[in-house]
Write a protein that holds these residues in place. Structure first.
Motif, short mmCIF file in Angstrom:
data_model
loop_
_atom_site.label_atom_id
_atom_site.label_comp_id
_atom_site.label_asym_id
_atom_site.label_seq_id
_atom_site.Cartn_x
_atom_site.Cartn_y
_atom_site.Cartn_z
N GLU A 147 0.83 -1.21 0.00
CA GLU A 147 0.00 0.00 0.00
C GLU A 147 0.86 1.26 0.00
OE1 GLU A 147 -4.09 -1.04 2.37
OE2 GLU A 147 -2.24 -1.05 3.55
N LEU A 148 1.91 1.26 0.80
CA LEU A 148 2.81 2.41 0.84
C LEU A 148 3.46 2.65 -0.52
CD1 LEU A 148 4.55 1.88 4.29
CD2 LEU A 148 3.10 3.81 3.66
N CYS A 149 3.89 1.59 -1.15
CA CYS A 149 4.51 1.71 -2.47
C CYS A 149 3.54 2.31 -3.47
CB CYS A 149 5.01 0.35 -2.94
SG CYS A 149 5.79 0.39 -4.58
N ARG A 150 2.30 1.82 -3.46
CA ARG A 150 1.30 2.34 -4.40
C ARG A 150 1.03 3.82 -4.18
NH1 ARG A 150 -3.70 3.78 -3.73
NH2 ARG A 150 -3.85 2.85 -1.64
N ILE A 151 0.88 4.22 -2.92
CA ILE A 151 0.59 5.62 -2.61
C ILE A 151 1.73 6.52 -3.04
CG2 ILE A 151 0.30 7.24 -0.68
CD1 ILE A 151 -1.14 4.85 0.76
N GLU A 158 6.88 9.17 -7.48
CA GLU A 158 8.24 8.98 -7.00
C GLU A 158 8.83 7.69 -7.57
OE1 GLU A 158 11.53 9.02 -5.94
OE2 GLU A 158 10.69 10.58 -4.59
N GLN A 159 9.94 7.81 -8.31
CA GLN A 159 10.54 6.64 -8.96
C GLN A 159 11.15 5.66 -7.95
OE1 GLN A 159 14.17 7.13 -11.24
NE2 GLN A 159 14.50 9.16 -10.37
N TRP A 160 11.46 6.13 -6.73
CA TRP A 160 12.06 5.26 -5.72
C TRP A 160 11.01 4.76 -4.73
CZ3 TRP A 160 16.74 3.94 -7.17
CH2 TRP A 160 17.47 4.81 -7.97
N ALA A 161 9.76 4.72 -5.16
CA ALA A 161 8.66 4.36 -4.25
C ALA A 161 8.85 3.00 -3.60
CB ALA A 161 7.33 4.41 -5.01
N ALA A 162 9.23 2.01 -4.35
CA ALA A 162 9.36 0.65 -3.81
C ALA A 162 10.44 0.61 -2.74
CB ALA A 162 9.68 -0.33 -4.93
N ARG A 163 11.56 1.25 -2.99
CA ARG A 163 12.67 1.26 -2.04
C ARG A 163 12.29 2.04 -0.77
NH1 ARG A 163 16.89 -1.09 0.27
NH2 ARG A 163 18.62 0.33 0.72
N ILE A 164 11.60 3.18 -0.94
CA ILE A 164 11.17 3.97 0.21
C ILE A 164 10.20 3.18 1.08
CG2 ILE A 164 9.88 6.03 0.92
CD1 ILE A 164 11.03 7.41 -1.61
N ALA A 165 9.22 2.53 0.44
CA ALA A 165 8.25 1.72 1.18
C ALA A 165 8.94 0.60 1.94
CB ALA A 165 7.20 1.17 0.23
N GLN A 166 9.91 -0.04 1.32
CA GLN A 166 10.64 -1.13 1.95
C GLN A 166 11.38 -0.65 3.21
OE1 GLN A 166 13.59 -3.01 -0.58
NE2 GLN A 166 14.61 -3.97 1.16
N LEU A 167 12.07 0.48 3.09
CA LEU A 167 12.83 0.97 4.23
C LEU A 167 11.94 1.52 5.35
CD1 LEU A 167 15.28 0.51 2.38
CD2 LEU A 167 16.26 2.60 3.33
N ILE A 168 10.77 2.06 4.98
CA ILE A 168 9.82 2.48 6.01
C ILE A 168 9.39 1.28 6.85
CG2 ILE A 168 7.44 3.26 6.39
CD1 ILE A 168 7.85 5.25 4.11
N ILE A 187 13.65 8.26 4.21
CA ILE A 187 13.55 8.54 2.76
C ILE A 187 14.93 8.80 2.18
CG2 ILE A 187 12.64 10.14 1.04
CD1 ILE A 187 10.24 10.57 3.01
N LYS A 188 15.73 9.57 2.89
CA LYS A 188 17.09 9.87 2.39
C LYS A 188 17.93 8.61 2.27
CE LYS A 188 17.56 14.68 3.93
NZ LYS A 188 18.26 15.60 4.87
N LYS A 189 17.76 7.68 3.19
CA LYS A 189 18.49 6.41 3.11
C LYS A 189 18.06 5.60 1.90
CE LYS A 189 19.09 5.88 8.13
NZ LYS A 189 18.70 5.07 9.32
N ALA A 190 16.79 5.75 1.51
CA ALA A 190 16.24 4.94 0.42
C ALA A 190 16.64 5.45 -0.96
CB ALA A 190 14.72 4.90 0.53
N ILE A 191 16.94 6.73 -1.06
CA ILE A 191 17.25 7.33 -2.36
C ILE A 191 18.76 7.43 -2.52
CG2 ILE A 191 16.98 9.38 -3.82
CD1 ILE A 191 14.35 9.95 -2.39
N PRO A 192 19.31 6.90 -3.61
CA PRO A 192 20.77 6.96 -3.82
C PRO A 192 21.30 8.39 -3.76
CG PRO A 192 19.73 5.51 -5.43
CD PRO A 192 18.62 6.20 -4.70
#
Length: 310
Positions: A147-151, A158-168, A187-192
């Motif tokens: 759900e987080l990834c979809r939102i 956001e192109q890094w949605a999957a990575r951000i959702a995973q780290l959350i 979020i900063k950790k999730a984005i290269p």
């Protein structure tokens, strides 16, 4: 904190509203009442205004600012999605114009405790109506990773949605994410690093997405616009200011579908679907001029569309 909000595309909106003496108008996102105040100034003492907002702080400030016109103004604590009920309760049969400013107000962004901004560390909140239950805390800590990834993908683009959702999800398994600052760090950790060096703040899109989910901004918009159009008198105008592509896309599609509603095959000799035109566009898409964007950087993404009831 003082309620500061600079009205975007103010004069362009007022020019398009085609204000008439004795008209009844609704500001469905009253905010700091900048647009409403200008409408009342232009309309004179015979104009009536219904101001709607789900933010009690906004309504309180608007009441003070509109005090010189108090006999012409009715303030309603509600969501514009309730427009038909609101007008029925007030005994208003039709509107001569309606305006919506779909952006979050500068006051909401700049008041840390409201939890809208990624620039201040504050409790996760983001509720426009502080009486509702769902807040950013529940979205961040209770929604599934899917759900987080979809939102974040759909509402934040956001192109890094999957990575951000995973780290959350990984972070909240250790302990709940309670503040905006904690969320920004995730979020900063999730984005290269290379992706964080260009463009806007790395948390901007994710915060936008969560805010839209908390306040159901996209989910309410299409039906609400159609309900508002139903409430317009012939010749009444709808002016909508949006601030990101998702909102503008909905506004554009609703106007287009009500301009040309017929669903019959193109080669059909006569219309049999019975759907009639309700709107006609009265302007092309309007964006702020260079001076407004310089004076108010938050206006840069604003888009104004206007249509008239037929």
């Amino acid at each position: 904190m003082e309620f500061n909000h600079t009205s975007v595309l103010l004069h362009e909106t007022m020019d398009l509203m085609n204000i008439k003496p004795g008209g009844i108008y609704a500001d469905c996102t009253l905010g700091g009442a900048g647009h409403s105040l200008e409408l009342l100034r232009r309309g004179g003492d015979s104009v009536k205004l219904i101001g709607i907002d789900r933010d009690q702080d906004a309504l309180s400030v608007a009441g003070e600012r509109l005090a010189p016109y108090s006999e012409q103004v009715t303030l309603v604590h509600s969501n514009y999605s309730d427009i038909k009920r609101i007008l029925s309760d007030l005994g208003v049969e039709g509107l001569d114009g309606c305006m919506l400013d779909l952006g979050v107000s500068s006051y909401q962004l700049d008041t840390p405790e409201r939890g809208f901004s990624y620039m201040h560390d504050a409790p996760l909140d983001m509720r426009m109506d502080t009486t509702q239950f769902l807040s950013a805390y529940q979205v961040v800590n209770e929604y599934s990773q899917k759900e987080l990834c979809r939102i974040i993908r759909d509402y934040g683009e956001e192109q890094w949605a999957a990575r951000i959702a995973q780290l959350i999800v990984e972070e909240r398994e250790r302990r709940a994410i309670q503040t905006t600052g904690e969320l920004v760090n995730v979020i900063k950790k999730a984005i290269p690093v290379r992706a964080r060096k260009t463009g806007s703040h790395p948390a901007k899109r994710t915060f936008q997405a969560i805010r839209i989910e908390v306040n159901n901004e996209i989910g309410l918009l299409e039906k609400s616009l159609r309900d508002i159009v139903d409430c317009l008198n012939p010749g009444g105008r709808l002016c909508v200011i949006s601030f990101h592509s998702l909102e503008d896309r909905v506004v554009k599609q609703v106007i287009r579908s009500l301009e040309k509603p017929c669903t019959c095959p193109p080669k059909a000799p006569i219309c049999t679907c019975g759907k009639v035109q309700k709107l006609r566009s009265v302007s092309k898409l309007i964006i702020p001029g260079e001076k407004e964007m310089q004076d108010n950087p938050r206006s840069k993404s604003a888009k104004l569309r206007c249509a008239e009831r037929v």
